[in-house]
Design a protein around this motif. Structure first.
Motif, PDB file in Angstrom:
ATOM      1  N   ALA A 113       0.871  -1.178   0.000  1.00 28.66           N
ATOM      2  CA  ALA A 113       0.000   0.000   0.000  1.00 28.66           C
ATOM      3  C   ALA A 113       0.905   1.225   0.000  1.00 28.66           C
ATOM      4  O   ALA A 113       2.059   1.140   0.453  1.00 28.66           O
ATOM      5  CB  ALA A 113      -0.913   0.010   1.221  1.00 28.66           C
ATOM      6  N   PRO A 114       0.424   2.388  -0.511  1.00 28.36           N
ATOM      7  CA  PRO A 114       1.263   3.581  -0.491  1.00 28.36           C
ATOM      8  C   PRO A 114       1.798   3.871   0.906  1.00 28.36           C
ATOM      9  O   PRO A 114       1.057   3.847   1.889  1.00 28.36           O
ATOM     10  CB  PRO A 114       0.306   4.675  -0.970  1.00 28.36           C
ATOM     11  CG  PRO A 114      -0.663   3.961  -1.844  1.00 28.36           C
ATOM     12  CD  PRO A 114      -0.865   2.630  -1.183  1.00 28.36           C
ATOM     13  N   GLY A 115       3.108   4.101   0.977  1.00 26.61           N
ATOM     14  CA  GLY A 115       3.733   4.402   2.252  1.00 26.61           C
ATOM     15  C   GLY A 115       4.099   3.185   3.075  1.00 26.61           C
ATOM     16  O   GLY A 115       4.637   3.321   4.174  1.00 26.61           O
ATOM     17  N   GLN A 116       3.810   1.996   2.541  1.00 26.31           N
ATOM     18  CA  GLN A 116       4.061   0.760   3.281  1.00 26.31           C
ATOM     19  C   GLN A 116       5.159  -0.060   2.601  1.00 26.31           C
ATOM     20  O   GLN A 116       5.613   0.258   1.511  1.00 26.31           O
ATOM     21  CB  GLN A 116       2.778  -0.065   3.389  1.00 26.31           C
ATOM     22  CG  GLN A 116       1.629   0.681   4.040  1.00 26.31           C
ATOM     23  CD  GLN A 116       1.942   1.100   5.466  1.00 26.31           C
ATOM     24  OE1 GLN A 116       2.450   0.316   6.263  1.00 26.31           O
ATOM     25  NE2 GLN A 116       1.640   2.354   5.792  1.00 26.31           N
ATOM     26  N   GLY A 117       5.556  -1.146   3.247  1.00 25.51           N
ATOM     27  CA  GLY A 117       6.591  -2.008   2.721  1.00 25.51           C
ATOM     28  C   GLY A 117       6.085  -2.926   1.627  1.00 25.51           C
ATOM     29  O   GLY A 117       4.906  -2.914   1.267  1.00 25.51           O
ATOM     30  N   PRO A 118       6.985  -3.782   1.090  1.00 26.40           N
ATOM     31  CA  PRO A 118       6.590  -4.697   0.021  1.00 26.40           C
ATOM     32  C   PRO A 118       5.701  -5.828   0.530  1.00 26.40           C
ATOM     33  O   PRO A 118       5.736  -6.199   1.701  1.00 26.40           O
ATOM     34  CB  PRO A 118       7.929  -5.239  -0.485  1.00 26.40           C
ATOM     35  CG  PRO A 118       8.871  -5.075   0.659  1.00 26.40           C
ATOM     36  CD  PRO A 118       8.420  -3.856   1.395  1.00 26.40           C
ATOM     37  N   ARG A 119       4.904  -6.364  -0.368  1.00 24.22           N
ATOM     38  CA  ARG A 119       4.100  -7.533  -0.051  1.00 24.22           C
ATOM     39  C   ARG A 119       5.011  -8.714   0.256  1.00 24.22           C
ATOM     40  O   ARG A 119       6.035  -8.905  -0.406  1.00 24.22           O
ATOM     41  CB  ARG A 119       3.196  -7.906  -1.233  1.00 24.22           C
ATOM     42  CG  ARG A 119       2.230  -6.856  -1.678  1.00 24.22           C
ATOM     43  CD  ARG A 119       1.252  -7.391  -2.734  1.00 24.22           C
ATOM     44  NE  ARG A 119       1.693  -8.603  -3.388  1.00 24.22           N
ATOM     45  CZ  ARG A 119       2.262  -8.649  -4.600  1.00 24.22           C
ATOM     46  NH1 ARG A 119       2.510  -7.518  -5.255  1.00 24.22           N
ATOM     47  NH2 ARG A 119       2.594  -9.794  -5.149  1.00 24.22           N
ATOM     48  N   PRO A 120       4.654  -9.567   1.206  1.00 28.88           N
ATOM     49  CA  PRO A 120       5.484 -10.735   1.531  1.00 28.88           C
ATOM     50  C   PRO A 120       5.673 -11.673   0.344  1.00 28.88           C
ATOM     51  O   PRO A 120       6.701 -12.340   0.230  1.00 28.88           O
ATOM     52  CB  PRO A 120       4.719 -11.420   2.665  1.00 28.88           C
ATOM     53  CG  PRO A 120       3.863 -10.348   3.249  1.00 28.88           C
ATOM     54  CD  PRO A 120       3.504  -9.434   2.120  1.00 28.88           C
TER      55      PRO A 120
END
Length: 295
Positions: A113-120
């Motif tokens: 999501a914007p501002g968040q880390g990468p998907r696992p």
């Protein structure tokens, strides 16, 4: 001393984030501004037709609608959802009475999501920047006929490179113009947002190019301030409080033939805490001092 002409000065609703649509419109009108820029969540809450009536009833224009975009999905479901949402955005823009629909094209599919880390579960292909930009071009091609039918222009916004991962895989005005080039200028244009492009050594040349190609659709202003906030997106300030050369950029925009509204769009926690009327007055004062003399 006569009052400054603020007829081209627009207050983007993001600058008064916590204000209702009514409060936004009342603040802009009380400050003597000529227009407001709207965000879709506000339009959807009020209803697009009601939003249009509220703005027109206050004697204002809608300078733009934010935002369409987020076009980088690689899977069929993501592509279909993006196209559906952007078609809704195009209809909303037409209904509220603006041709200019600002597009933030989206970041890498690897981002959760914007501002968040990468998907696992993100794989190497989800970090492919070149492929993500190619999909943006494909989705624009998908949407252009629908936009043309509704008299709406897709307005591509380049974001500062620090947002390339999560919000926009295009970082310069030149990249935005390259994406726009295959399409009619009345259907795909670009916005100059000072927060995102002030640093670009090719900015003067690319603004001139946008003017020659008839694609200069919007001019959004705010200042770059330091230190950066914990959330860099909220590190914008009132015009004149930071490091952007508004005299030069405004002169370049004017020289490129732009005669539209100049929209102040600020993301800043402290400014959001101010009263909307006070913020609108500051927007008008700063526009009159730092921008209008060079248009």
């Amino acid at each position: 001393m006569s009052a400054a002409d603020l007829s081209r000065c627009s207050l983007n609703s993001a600058t008064v984030k916590h204000a209702s649509l009514t409060e936004l419109v009342d603040a802009a009108a009380a400050a003597g501004l000529g227009a407001v820029g709207l965000w879709r969540h506000q339009v959807q809450e009020a209803g697009a037709e009601q939003a249009a009536r509220a703005v027109a009833g206050a004697g204002l224009r809608v300078s733009s609608l934010c935002r369409g975009g987020f076009l980088t999905a690689a899977d069929e479901a993501g592509i279909a959802a993006a196209l559906e949402d952007n078609r809704r955005a195009i209809v909303e823009a037409a209904t509220v009475g603006t041709r200019e629909l600002i597009f933030v094209v989206g970041g890498l599919p690897a981002v959760s999501a914007p501002g968040q880390g990468p998907r696992p579960d993100a794989g190497p292909g989800d970090r492919d920047l070149v492929a993500a930009r190619a999909r943006v071009a494909d989705r624009i091609a998908d949407l252009v006929p629908f936009a043309a039918e509704h008299g709406v222009r897709i307005v591509l916004e380049a974001l500062h490179p620090m947002f390339a991962a999560d919000r926009a895989v295009i970082s310069t005005l030149g990249q935005a113009l390259d994406l726009a080039e295959p399409f009619p200028a009345e259907t795909v244009g670009v916005v100059v947002d000072t927060y995102h492009v002030w640093w670009d050594p090719q900015l003067r040349e690319q603004i001139a190019r946008a003017g020659r190609e008839g694609r200069l659709a919007s001019y959004q202003i705010c200042d770059w301030i330091l230190p950066l906030a914990a959330e860099p997106l909220n590190s914008r300030g009132h015009v004149g409080d930071g490091y952007v050369d508004f005299a030069a950029i405004s002169a370049w925009v004017s020289g490129a033939g732009y005669t539209g509204d100049v929209e102040t769009e600020i993301f800043n926690e402290e400014i959001w805490a101010d009263e909307p009327v006070a913020t609108a007055r500051t927007v008008g004062e700063r526009y009159a001092r730092y921008v209008r003399p060079y248009l």
